[in-house]
Write a protein that holds these residues in place. Structure first.
Motif, PDB file in Angstrom:
ATOM      1  N   LEU A  68       0.814  -1.208   0.000  1.00 48.76           N
ATOM      2  CA  LEU A  68       0.000   0.000   0.000  1.00 48.76           C
ATOM      3  C   LEU A  68       0.853   1.266   0.000  1.00 48.76           C
ATOM      4  N   ASN A  69       2.017   1.216   0.646  1.00 49.99           N
ATOM      5  CA  ASN A  69       2.905   2.380   0.670  1.00 49.99           C
ATOM      6  C   ASN A  69       3.670   2.560  -0.639  1.00 49.99           C
ATOM      7  N   SER A  70       3.756   1.489  -1.423  1.00 50.66           N
ATOM      8  CA  SER A  70       4.575   1.534  -2.645  1.00 50.66           C
ATOM      9  C   SER A  70       3.939   2.358  -3.756  1.00 50.66           C
ATOM     10  N   LYS A  71       2.612   2.473  -3.736  1.00 50.44           N
ATOM     11  CA  LYS A  71       1.874   3.274  -4.727  1.00 50.44           C
ATOM     12  C   LYS A  71       2.231   2.876  -6.160  1.00 50.44           C
ATOM     13  N   GLN A  72       2.301   1.580  -6.392  1.00 51.45           N
ATOM     14  CA  GLN A  72       2.663   1.096  -7.716  1.00 51.45           C
ATOM     15  C   GLN A  72       1.485   1.156  -8.683  1.00 51.45           C
ATOM     16  N   LEU A  73       1.754   1.576  -9.904  1.00 53.24           N
ATOM     17  CA  LEU A  73       0.744   1.460 -10.943  1.00 53.24           C
ATOM     18  C   LEU A  73       0.505  -0.020 -11.206  1.00 53.24           C
ATOM     19  N   PRO A  74      -0.734  -0.421 -11.465  1.00 56.01           N
ATOM     20  CA  PRO A  74      -1.049  -1.849 -11.625  1.00 56.01           C
ATOM     21  C   PRO A  74      -0.190  -2.575 -12.647  1.00 56.01           C
ATOM     22  N   PHE A  75       0.120  -1.911 -13.755  1.00 55.25           N
ATOM     23  CA  PHE A  75       0.873  -2.617 -14.793  1.00 55.25           C
ATOM     24  C   PHE A  75       2.313  -2.907 -14.386  1.00 55.25           C
ATOM     25  N   ARG A  76       2.809  -2.262 -13.327  1.00 49.92           N
ATOM     26  CA  ARG A  76       4.165  -2.569 -12.839  1.00 49.92           C
ATOM     27  C   ARG A  76       4.226  -4.017 -12.324  1.00 49.92           C
ATOM     28  N   PHE A  77       3.165  -4.436 -11.641  1.00 53.63           N
ATOM     29  CA  PHE A  77       3.110  -5.816 -11.157  1.00 53.63           C
ATOM     30  C   PHE A  77       3.095  -6.781 -12.344  1.00 53.63           C
ATOM     31  N   LEU A  78       2.352  -6.414 -13.375  1.00 46.69           N
ATOM     32  CA  LEU A  78       2.272  -7.262 -14.562  1.00 46.69           C
ATOM     33  C   LEU A  78       3.618  -7.370 -15.256  1.00 46.69           C
ATOM     34  N   ALA A  79       4.335  -6.266 -15.373  1.00 48.33           N
ATOM     35  CA  ALA A  79       5.655  -6.280 -16.014  1.00 48.33           C
ATOM     36  C   ALA A  79       6.616  -7.183 -15.248  1.00 48.33           C
ATOM     37  N   ALA A  80       6.591  -7.099 -13.910  1.00 44.84           N
ATOM     38  CA  ALA A  80       7.459  -7.953 -13.091  1.00 44.84           C
ATOM     39  C   ALA A  80       7.066  -9.415 -13.236  1.00 44.84           C
ATOM     40  N   TYR A  81       5.773  -9.674 -13.242  1.00 44.32           N
ATOM     41  CA  TYR A  81       5.252 -11.043 -13.369  1.00 44.32           C
ATOM     42  C   TYR A  81       5.730 -11.680 -14.672  1.00 44.32           C
ATOM     43  N   ARG A  82       5.619 -10.947 -15.757  1.00 43.37           N
ATOM     44  CA  ARG A  82       6.028 -11.491 -17.059  1.00 43.37           C
ATOM     45  C   ARG A  82       7.533 -11.721 -17.139  1.00 43.37           C
ATOM     46  N   GLU A  83       8.283 -10.812 -16.531  1.00 45.44           N
ATOM     47  CA  GLU A  83       9.738 -10.951 -16.550  1.00 45.44           C
ATOM     48  C   GLU A  83      10.172 -12.228 -15.834  1.00 45.44           C
ATOM     49  N   VAL A  84       9.550 -12.497 -14.695  1.00 49.05           N
ATOM     50  CA  VAL A  84       9.915 -13.667 -13.902  1.00 49.05           C
ATOM     51  C   VAL A  84       9.378 -14.954 -14.530  1.00 49.05           C
ATOM     52  N   LYS A  85       8.190 -14.880 -15.092  1.00 56.26           N
ATOM     53  CA  LYS A  85       7.538 -16.081 -15.622  1.00 56.26           C
ATOM     54  C   LYS A  85       8.372 -16.745 -16.727  1.00 56.26           C
ATOM     55  N   GLU A  86       9.170 -15.965 -17.423  1.00 56.65           N
ATOM     56  CA  GLU A  86      10.004 -16.497 -18.506  1.00 56.65           C
ATOM     57  C   GLU A  86      11.203 -17.287 -17.981  1.00 56.65           C
ATOM     58  N   MET A  87      11.486 -17.184 -16.691  1.00 53.55           N
ATOM     59  CA  MET A  87      12.700 -17.784 -16.137  1.00 53.55           C
ATOM     60  C   MET A  87      12.445 -19.209 -15.633  1.00 53.55           C
ATOM     61  N   ASN A  88      13.446 -20.040 -15.786  1.00 55.19           N
ATOM     62  CA  ASN A  88      13.348 -21.430 -15.336  1.00 55.19           C
ATOM     63  C   ASN A  88      14.234 -21.650 -14.111  1.00 55.19           C
ATOM     64  N   PHE A  89      13.897 -20.960 -13.032  1.00 57.43           N
ATOM     65  CA  PHE A  89      14.641 -21.092 -11.781  1.00 57.43           C
ATOM     66  C   PHE A  89      13.764 -21.792 -10.746  1.00 57.43           C
ATOM     67  N   LYS A  90      14.400 -22.376  -9.752  1.00 60.07           N
ATOM     68  CA  LYS A  90      13.663 -23.196  -8.792  1.00 60.07           C
ATOM     69  C   LYS A  90      12.710 -22.395  -7.914  1.00 60.07           C
ATOM     70  N   TYR A  91      12.940 -21.085  -7.783  1.00 58.73           N
ATOM     71  CA  TYR A  91      12.071 -20.282  -6.919  1.00 58.73           C
ATOM     72  C   TYR A  91      11.105 -19.405  -7.717  1.00 58.73           C
ATOM     73  N   THR A  92      11.010 -19.626  -9.020  1.00 60.56           N
ATOM     74  CA  THR A  92      10.158 -18.788  -9.866  1.00 60.56           C
ATOM     75  C   THR A  92       8.707 -18.788  -9.399  1.00 60.56           C
ATOM     76  N   THR A  93       8.159 -19.961  -9.118  1.00 58.47           N
ATOM     77  CA  THR A  93       6.755 -20.065  -8.709  1.00 58.47           C
ATOM     78  C   THR A  93       6.490 -19.305  -7.422  1.00 58.47           C
ATOM     79  N   MET A  94       7.436 -19.352  -6.497  1.00 59.23           N
ATOM     80  CA  MET A  94       7.286 -18.640  -5.225  1.00 59.23           C
ATOM     81  C   MET A  94       7.158 -17.134  -5.466  1.00 59.23           C
ATOM     82  N   VAL A  95       7.964 -16.615  -6.383  1.00 58.44           N
ATOM     83  CA  VAL A  95       7.933 -15.180  -6.683  1.00 58.44           C
ATOM     84  C   VAL A  95       6.631 -14.808  -7.394  1.00 58.44           C
ATOM     85  N   LEU A  96       6.194 -15.656  -8.331  1.00 53.65           N
ATOM     86  CA  LEU A  96       4.943 -15.390  -9.040  1.00 53.65           C
ATOM     87  C   LEU A  96       3.762 -15.335  -8.068  1.00 53.65           C
ATOM     88  N   ASP A  97       3.741 -16.252  -7.116  1.00 51.67           N
ATOM     89  CA  ASP A  97       2.667 -16.259  -6.117  1.00 51.67           C
ATOM     90  C   ASP A  97       2.700 -14.995  -5.262  1.00 51.67           C
TER      91      ASP A  97
END
Length: 505
Positions: free
Chosen positions: A272-301
């Motif tokens: 709530l303090n971060s005041k992020q525009l909604p699409f910022r979360f989407l951009a981060a989500y897409r960036e991580v989703k492309e990665m094949n690392f063992k903790y990727t799912t944890m970050v997406l959640d």
């Protein structure tokens, strides 16, 4: 203040697709243009065209409204560049009282905005030579002098960059009055270039990058340790953390540190303090989703959890209010919002649409292009819903046949309370039949007289496909989830302009 929503001009106009459109007043057009711009080229407008249009509209608008719009754009839409444009351009044509200085004090949220405003002032007034900033507007000078008292040493040091206008230049130019001895000492440090180097992830990684390593393994180990140290320091800001999720995972930090990152990303207070525009979360989500690392799912959640937290303050509608949400996936919506961003208008529309769907109980959602298709999704995973829509965008084609959303309701004789379209509002009929968006809405009102239509304008090109504030039609513009605050303000038969005009200066 009451605004006359529609221009009194009788001249017929068309949109960028050559379809009939309706003009807006200068204030409404300025509002839509400002809150939908990154000051970079759009699908239909070049960057300098948008800027010139904003400058022309400022001259036609009420100065107090322009000032309040700048504060709204900065503090509620979280925009940085365009409020500075509004300040400087208004200062060119308005003087006499403290409006400009009050405007500045309310807009300034970061120390570097002081120098950025002066840099734009210099450029906008075509100042050249040694004394590029002489004869500074008195009200701009007064507002910036007060703004110097808003920041501490860390904030000044963090943004003390070697730009066209430096903090030292600004200090000499506006002559801020120190409120006490400690602040005078801080001003002296700015003058003498002795500000303490701030501990930031940029400075820490920059120093690390200058070292010479004997091999790649040694370099990898150094960056792993540094990222773990940064995470443990709790000094990496929310947005910086989201932007660096790929770097953190590639640095192969421990599971404990990934968990710590995820806990912060999904921490209610932090979100709530971060005041992020909604699409910022989407951009981060897409960036991580492309990665094949063992903790990727944890970050997406964690990102999904963060979005759900950010949506909690959005006022939705209960089961007694029926909603239709339609997202425009036409070709013109598939335009990046800036040259450096992967985010498109298309993404913003889908994101806002899925956020609203998440907050409503009686809702139908879908997307339109050449055709209209209902695609109802679970409320639980906003980001994955957006990605699913994105994956299926070719299923409806690439025109802007928004009228088909209404024709479908008419065909099914479906009575709904609210129809919401997330679009660039460049509606047309690529089948070239007699049907138009305005005609379809008027026909729908015959069977659903209490229905309301909300056009969420994501591009701000300056027209609407239908008369707004007539026959229960409303235009709301912007890329932030704060547009939904305006939506609820309209329940009292107000307008987006009335909402902005409530701001105190």
């Amino acid at each position: 203040m009451k605004f006359n929503f529609l221009s009194k001009e009788k001249t017929a106009i068309v949109n960028h697709e050559k379809a009939k459109a309706f003009p807006l007043t200068a204030e409404y057009e300025l509002y839509a243009a400002v809150v939908t711009t990154s000051l970079s080229a759009s699908f239909y407008e070049k960057e300098d065209t948008r800027l010139e249009r904003i400058k022309a509209l400022i001259q036609k608008s009420n100065p107090v409204f322009v000032a309040k719009l700048a504060v709204y754009a900065r503090n509620e839409m979280h925009m940085r560049s365009v409020p500075l444009v509004l300040i400087v351009e208004l200062a060119k044509i308005y003087s006499g009282d403290s409006l400009i200085s009050k405007m500045i004090v309310n807009v300034m949220q970061r120390a570097d905005e002081i120098t950025e405003l002066l840099a734009y002032y210099q450029m906008a007034n075509d100042r050249k030579g040694v004394k590029k900033l002489n004869r500074l507007s008195k009200q701009i000078q007064k507002g910036l002098a007060v703004s110097f008292n808003k920041f501490d040493e860390y904030q000044f040091a963090k943004y003390n960059r070697d730009g066209a206008v430096k903090l030292k230049d600004a200090l000499f130019l506006v002559h801020p009055k120190a409120k006490d001895d400690s602040q005078q000492e801080l001003f002296n440090k700015i003058v003498n270039d002795t500000l303490a180097t701030p501990y930031t992830w940029e400075t820490e990684l920059s120093q690390l990058g200058r070292f010479k390593y004997s091999n790649e393994a040694e370099k990898q180990k150094a960056f792993t340790q540094k990222w773990e140290e940064l995470i443990d320091s709790n000094k990496v800001g929310y947005m910086a953390l989201m932007r660096n999720l790929r770097n953190i995972l590639e640095a192969n930090v421990s599971g404990f540190h990934v968990m710590k990152v995820c806990e912060y990303l999904s921490n209610e207070k932090a979100v709530l303090n971060s005041k992020q525009l909604p699409f910022r979360f989407l951009a981060a989500y897409r960036e991580v989703k492309e990665m094949n690392f063992k903790y990727t799912t944890m970050v997406l959640d964690a990102l999904e959890d963060a979005v759900m937290i950010s949506a909690r303050n959005i006022k939705g509608f209960d089961v007694n209010t029926s909603i239709v949400i339609a997202c425009d996936v036409s070709g013109s919506m598939q335009k990046n919002i800036s040259p450096k961003s992967k985010v498109m208008l298309y993404d913003i529309g889908l994101m806002l649409g899925m956020l609203m769907q998440n907050r409503c109980q009686n809702v139908v959602s879908g997307m339109f292009g050449d055709t209209w298709k209902i695609i109802n999704m679970s409320k639980r995973n906003v980001l994955s819903n957006v990605n699913e829509y994105y994956r299926r965008e070719g299923e409806v084609g690439y025109a802007t046949n928004g009228y088909l959303v209404l024709e479908d309701l008419i065909k099914r004789k479906q009575i709904t309370d609210k129809v919401m379209l997330f679009t660039d509002v460049q509606m047309w009929n690529n089948a070239y039949t007699k049907d138009s968006f305005a005609n379809s809405w008027n026909r729908y009102k015959n069977i659903a007289p209490n229905a309301k239509l909300y056009l969420f304008d994501l591009a701000g090109y300056g027209q609407a496909p239908i008369n707004i504030q007539k026959n229960d039609v409303y235009l709301i513009a912007g890329w932030s989830d704060k547009v939904f605050d305006v939506l609820h303000a309209l329940e009292d038969n107000g307008s987006a302009l009335n909402y902005i005009n409530r701001i105190e200066l």
